[in-house]
Design an enzyme around this catalytic site. Sequence first.
Site, PDB file in Angstrom:
ATOM      1  N   TYR A 154       0.842  -1.209   0.000  1.00 52.47           N
ATOM      2  CA  TYR A 154       0.000   0.000   0.000  1.00 52.47           C
ATOM      3  C   TYR A 154       0.874   1.254   0.000  1.00 52.47           C
ATOM      4  O   TYR A 154       0.629   2.202  -0.766  1.00 52.47           O
ATOM      5  CB  TYR A 154      -0.930  -0.012   1.223  1.00 52.47           C
ATOM      6  CG  TYR A 154      -1.761   1.243   1.326  1.00 52.47           C
ATOM      7  CD1 TYR A 154      -2.766   1.497   0.411  1.00 52.47           C
ATOM      8  CD2 TYR A 154      -1.513   2.194   2.327  1.00 52.47           C
ATOM      9  CE1 TYR A 154      -3.522   2.665   0.484  1.00 52.47           C
ATOM     10  CE2 TYR A 154      -2.255   3.360   2.409  1.00 52.47           C
ATOM     11  CZ  TYR A 154      -3.254   3.593   1.481  1.00 52.47           C
ATOM     12  OH  TYR A 154      -3.999   4.754   1.550  1.00 52.47           O
ATOM     13  N   PRO A 184      -3.534  12.368   3.271  1.00 44.74           N
ATOM     14  CA  PRO A 184      -4.146  12.247   4.592  1.00 44.74           C
ATOM     15  C   PRO A 184      -3.445  11.200   5.459  1.00 44.74           C
ATOM     16  O   PRO A 184      -2.905  10.211   4.952  1.00 44.74           O
ATOM     17  CB  PRO A 184      -5.578  11.784   4.292  1.00 44.74           C
ATOM     18  CG  PRO A 184      -5.767  11.954   2.815  1.00 44.74           C
ATOM     19  CD  PRO A 184      -4.402  11.829   2.217  1.00 44.74           C
ATOM     20  N   VAL A 187      -7.855   8.695   8.704  1.00 46.15           N
ATOM     21  CA  VAL A 187      -9.201   9.168   8.340  1.00 46.15           C
ATOM     22  C   VAL A 187     -10.170   8.022   8.617  1.00 46.15           C
ATOM     23  O   VAL A 187      -9.927   6.890   8.183  1.00 46.15           O
ATOM     24  CB  VAL A 187      -9.288   9.542   6.843  1.00 46.15           C
ATOM     25  CG1 VAL A 187     -10.650  10.143   6.524  1.00 46.15           C
ATOM     26  CG2 VAL A 187      -8.178  10.515   6.468  1.00 46.15           C
TER      27      VAL A 187
HETATM   28  C1  8X3 Z   1      -4.293   5.836   4.815  1.00 47.31           C
HETATM   29  C2  8X3 Z   1      -3.441   6.340   5.901  1.00 47.31           C
HETATM   30  O1  8X3 Z   1      -1.782   5.744   7.730  1.00 47.31           O
HETATM   31  O2  8X3 Z   1      -3.648   4.207   7.362  1.00 47.31           O
HETATM   32  O3  8X3 Z   1      -3.840   6.228   3.573  1.00 47.31           O
HETATM   33  O4  8X3 Z   1      -1.841   4.328   5.797  1.00 47.31           O
HETATM   34  S1  8X3 Z   1      -2.647   5.085   6.713  1.00 47.31           S
END
Ligand code: 8X3
Length: 254
Positions: A154, A184, A187
């Site tokens: 991710y 972000p 969230v």
């Molecule tokens: C989502 C934020 O910190 O859960 O893009 O990866 S995090």
Amino acid sequence: MKGKIVFITGASSGIGAGCARKFASQGYNLILNARKIDVLESFKEELESSYPIHVYLLPFDVRNRAVMTEAITLLPDEWKAIDVLINNAGLVIGLDKEQEGNLDEWDIVIDTNIKGLLTVTRLVVPGMLERKGGHVINIGSIAGDGAYPGGSVYCATKAAVKALSDGLRIDLVDTPIRVTNIKPGMVETNFSVIRFRGDKERADNFYEGIHALSGDDIAETVYFAASAPAHVQIAEVLLMPTNQATSTISYKNK
Ligand code: 8X3
């Protein structure tokens, strides 16, 4: 049709839905994309009855290049002049170590977060160039600034969103088109339910004790970037809850 047009991918929930409401409240007409047509249809009804704007639906999965190409190419004339593109569709499935993850799930994440975003951009930006105006706003993530445990794929996709945003900004430097990467942190949306493969309790638990950001909070920042004067390009914004400091360091009062 009067008013500007914003095209939002992944618009049926979370940050995408927040952006739809915010831009509608400011008089933008909306092209909304998501996979589920029934959810999109009821959202269109809600928005058109709440605001004096029009909504056009583009139900497709951003992984489906053929369907997407046809749908965007064949937009009715009055919907072609997209002013703002918000590349929001994205997801993560699982929190597995890189040596243990599921390759099929990674295909979905990579194809959506990177290739989907890139394809929509490729299809929309030439029209912006012809019209000599437009703004591409990519929803990146704090995850793109550095890897964290269980996040490797991710995080890599969101690092790619940063590179694609920077690259596009470079490629469009001699044009009036602006490119923004919104990053972000925590969230609270359906995002974590999908991350935990449908385990809502685990997702709720993740946000317990911290006032996480909402999709609407992110939408405020997206709109701020879109509504800046034409000579102002907000290149990047990193935003997170007050009690979050990095991807992995946050304070939860529980
Ligand atoms: C989502 C934020 O910190 O859960 O893009 O990866 S995090």
